[in-house]
Write a protein that holds these residues in place. Structure first.
Motif, PDB file in Angstrom:
ATOM      1  N   CYS A 141      -0.336   2.343  11.076  1.00 40.27           N
ATOM      2  CA  CYS A 141      -0.870   1.756   9.834  1.00 40.27           C
ATOM      3  C   CYS A 141       0.221   0.981   9.113  1.00 40.27           C
ATOM      4  CB  CYS A 141      -1.434   2.858   8.929  1.00 40.27           C
ATOM      5  SG  CYS A 141      -2.634   3.924   9.777  1.00 40.27           S
ATOM      6  N   ASP A 163      -2.159   4.963  -3.254  1.00 37.86           N
ATOM      7  CA  ASP A 163      -3.478   4.410  -2.961  1.00 37.86           C
ATOM      8  C   ASP A 163      -4.304   5.369  -2.101  1.00 37.86           C
ATOM      9  OD1 ASP A 163      -3.084   1.616  -4.066  1.00 37.86           O
ATOM     10  OD2 ASP A 163      -1.413   1.733  -2.656  1.00 37.86           O
ATOM     11  N   ILE A 164      -3.629   6.047  -1.166  1.00 38.09           N
ATOM     12  CA  ILE A 164      -4.295   6.991  -0.263  1.00 38.09           C
ATOM     13  C   ILE A 164      -3.539   8.312  -0.276  1.00 38.09           C
ATOM     14  CG2 ILE A 164      -5.139   7.406   2.082  1.00 38.09           C
ATOM     15  CD1 ILE A 164      -4.951   4.393   2.580  1.00 38.09           C
ATOM     16  N   MET A 200      -8.714   1.691   3.027  1.00 36.27           N
ATOM     17  CA  MET A 200      -8.190   0.420   2.522  1.00 36.27           C
ATOM     18  C   MET A 200      -9.325  -0.545   2.211  1.00 36.27           C
ATOM     19  SD  MET A 200      -4.616  -0.286   4.581  1.00 36.27           S
ATOM     20  CE  MET A 200      -5.306  -0.156   6.230  1.00 36.27           C
ATOM     21  N   THR A 239      -7.899   5.420   7.838  1.00 39.81           N
ATOM     22  CA  THR A 239      -7.038   4.651   6.923  1.00 39.81           C
ATOM     23  C   THR A 239      -7.624   3.273   6.645  1.00 39.81           C
ATOM     24  OG1 THR A 239      -5.079   5.834   7.728  1.00 39.81           O
ATOM     25  CG2 THR A 239      -4.707   3.757   6.562  1.00 39.81           C
ATOM     26  N   ASN A 240      -8.128   2.617   7.680  1.00 42.56           N
ATOM     27  CA  ASN A 240      -8.759   1.300   7.491  1.00 42.56           C
ATOM     28  C   ASN A 240      -9.970   1.401   6.579  1.00 42.56           C
ATOM     29  OD1 ASN A 240      -6.904  -0.012   9.086  1.00 42.56           O
ATOM     30  ND2 ASN A 240      -8.163   0.072  10.938  1.00 42.56           N
ATOM     31  N   MET A 242       0.850  -1.189   0.000  1.00 39.28           N
ATOM     32  CA  MET A 242       0.000   0.000   0.000  1.00 39.28           C
ATOM     33  C   MET A 242       0.886   1.239   0.000  1.00 39.28           C
ATOM     34  SD  MET A 242      -3.387   0.634   0.143  1.00 39.28           S
ATOM     35  CE  MET A 242      -4.093  -0.800   0.899  1.00 39.28           C
ATOM     36  N   LEU A 296     -10.733   0.475  -1.109  1.00 38.68           N
ATOM     37  CA  LEU A 296      -9.791   0.109  -2.169  1.00 38.68           C
ATOM     38  C   LEU A 296      -9.856  -1.390  -2.475  1.00 38.68           C
ATOM     39  CD1 LEU A 296      -6.739   2.274  -1.065  1.00 38.68           C
ATOM     40  CD2 LEU A 296      -7.996   2.517  -3.214  1.00 38.68           C
ATOM     41  N   ASN A 297      -9.957  -2.209  -1.428  1.00 39.23           N
ATOM     42  CA  ASN A 297     -10.052  -3.660  -1.619  1.00 39.23           C
ATOM     43  C   ASN A 297     -11.330  -4.035  -2.356  1.00 39.23           C
ATOM     44  OD1 ASN A 297      -7.615  -4.257  -0.396  1.00 39.23           O
ATOM     45  ND2 ASN A 297      -8.507  -4.454   1.639  1.00 39.23           N
ATOM     46  N   GLU A 350       0.114  -1.493   7.235  1.00 40.80           N
ATOM     47  CA  GLU A 350      -0.179  -1.950   5.863  1.00 40.80           C
ATOM     48  C   GLU A 350       0.419  -0.998   4.826  1.00 40.80           C
ATOM     49  OE1 GLU A 350      -2.372  -1.379   8.170  1.00 40.80           O
ATOM     50  OE2 GLU A 350      -3.602  -3.162   8.544  1.00 40.80           O
ATOM     51  N   ILE A 351       0.653   0.251   5.230  1.00 41.69           N
ATOM     52  CA  ILE A 351       1.239   1.235   4.315  1.00 41.69           C
ATOM     53  C   ILE A 351       2.749   1.046   4.289  1.00 41.69           C
ATOM     54  CG2 ILE A 351       1.622   3.693   3.899  1.00 41.69           C
ATOM     55  CD1 ILE A 351      -1.114   4.233   5.101  1.00 41.69           C
TER      56      ILE A 351
END
Length: 252
Positions: free
Chosen positions: A24, A49-50, A117, A113-114, A1, A120-121, A26-27
């Motif tokens: 976060c 992505d963000i 995501m 942020t979650n 991400m 986006l998923n 995942e980033i």
């Protein structure tokens, strides 16, 4: 991400970067820009992505992002950051995923942020499903899916000799000599293949592939002999229509 922070204040950028690293995980990549114009260049080149976007900046406000991206496909999520809550309504009018007030709260940052995501998923899944649907639509131009007890087989239209009604089931006779019993009534295949002129229903119990007719016999009533030697009757009410089909398709 991948994330992009656009903020003209160096301290604000560094603080948000540190919070993202801590909260976060995942980033994996965090990019930075000091103004909207340079941020737009990064968006186009690095495709984050963000985007964490400050509103109060010199020259261009963060709220002008869509103006500067006119004609560009916005496939990222925007989270606005600002010290002034009077911009909230304007921010959400731009379809922002969320809006964070400075000083940014760790928990609120994580929630926003979650949320981004998750969206986006969902978009990725929808894109994959659409691509899969296109692939199957292309396949359906030349093949038909037949549900058999062990799964699904894909058969070319040309390889189907005929369908025969068998109660609520349908026997499918194939050019290679195989016969498959499908758990669907004949009317299902009649409806599915009605747009293909090579398939014709000469009798209420049969749907045939005209390419596999070997002989038309008028002896003892009209009937067809298919390439697999199976004899198919032609209903009395279908005889005139079928002769017309012969003339149009085979120029007889």
């Amino acid at each position: 991400m991948k994330a992009l922070i656009i903020d003209d204040e160096n301290k604000a950028r560094r603080l948000l970067e540190q919070l993202l690293i801590e909260q976060c995980t995942e980033i994996e990549t965090i990019l930075q820009a000091t103004d909207l114009e340079s941020g737009i260049k990064i968006i186009k080149s690095d495709k984050p992505d963000i985007v964490y976007l400050d509103i109060e900046m010199p020259k261009y406000s963060g709220l002008q992002i869509l103006e500067l991206l006119e004609g560009y496909v916005v496939d990222f999520q925007i989270i606005f950051t600002t010290a002034y809550n009077q911009y909230a309504v304007d921010a959400f009018k731009l379809s922002a995923i969320d809006y964070l007030l400075k000083p940014i709260d760790r928990k609120e940052l994580q929630i926003a942020t979650n949320k981004a995501m998750m969206v986006l998923n969902e978009q990725n899944i929808n894109t994959q499903l659409q691509d899969l649907k296109k692939a199957f639509n292309q396949l359906a131009l030349n093949k038909i899916a037949l549900e058999i007890p062990k799964g699904v087989i894909f058969i070319s239209h040309d390889d189907i000799v005929l369908f025969e009604a068998d109660g609520m089931y349908t026997k499918t006779y194939l050019a290679n000599g195989d016969t498959q019993l499908i758990c669907k009534p004949l009317k299902h295949f009649v409806a599915q293949l009605q747009s293909l002129p090579i398939f014709y229903k000469p009798h209420r119990s049969y749907l045939i592939n005209l390419k596999h007719i070997r002989e038309l016999s008028k002896k003892d009533g009209h009937h067809l002999v298919m390439t697999n030697n199976k004899t198919i009757p032609i209903s009395k009410d279908k005889r005139d229509e079928f002769m017309l089909v012969l003339r149009e398709v085979f120029n007889t």
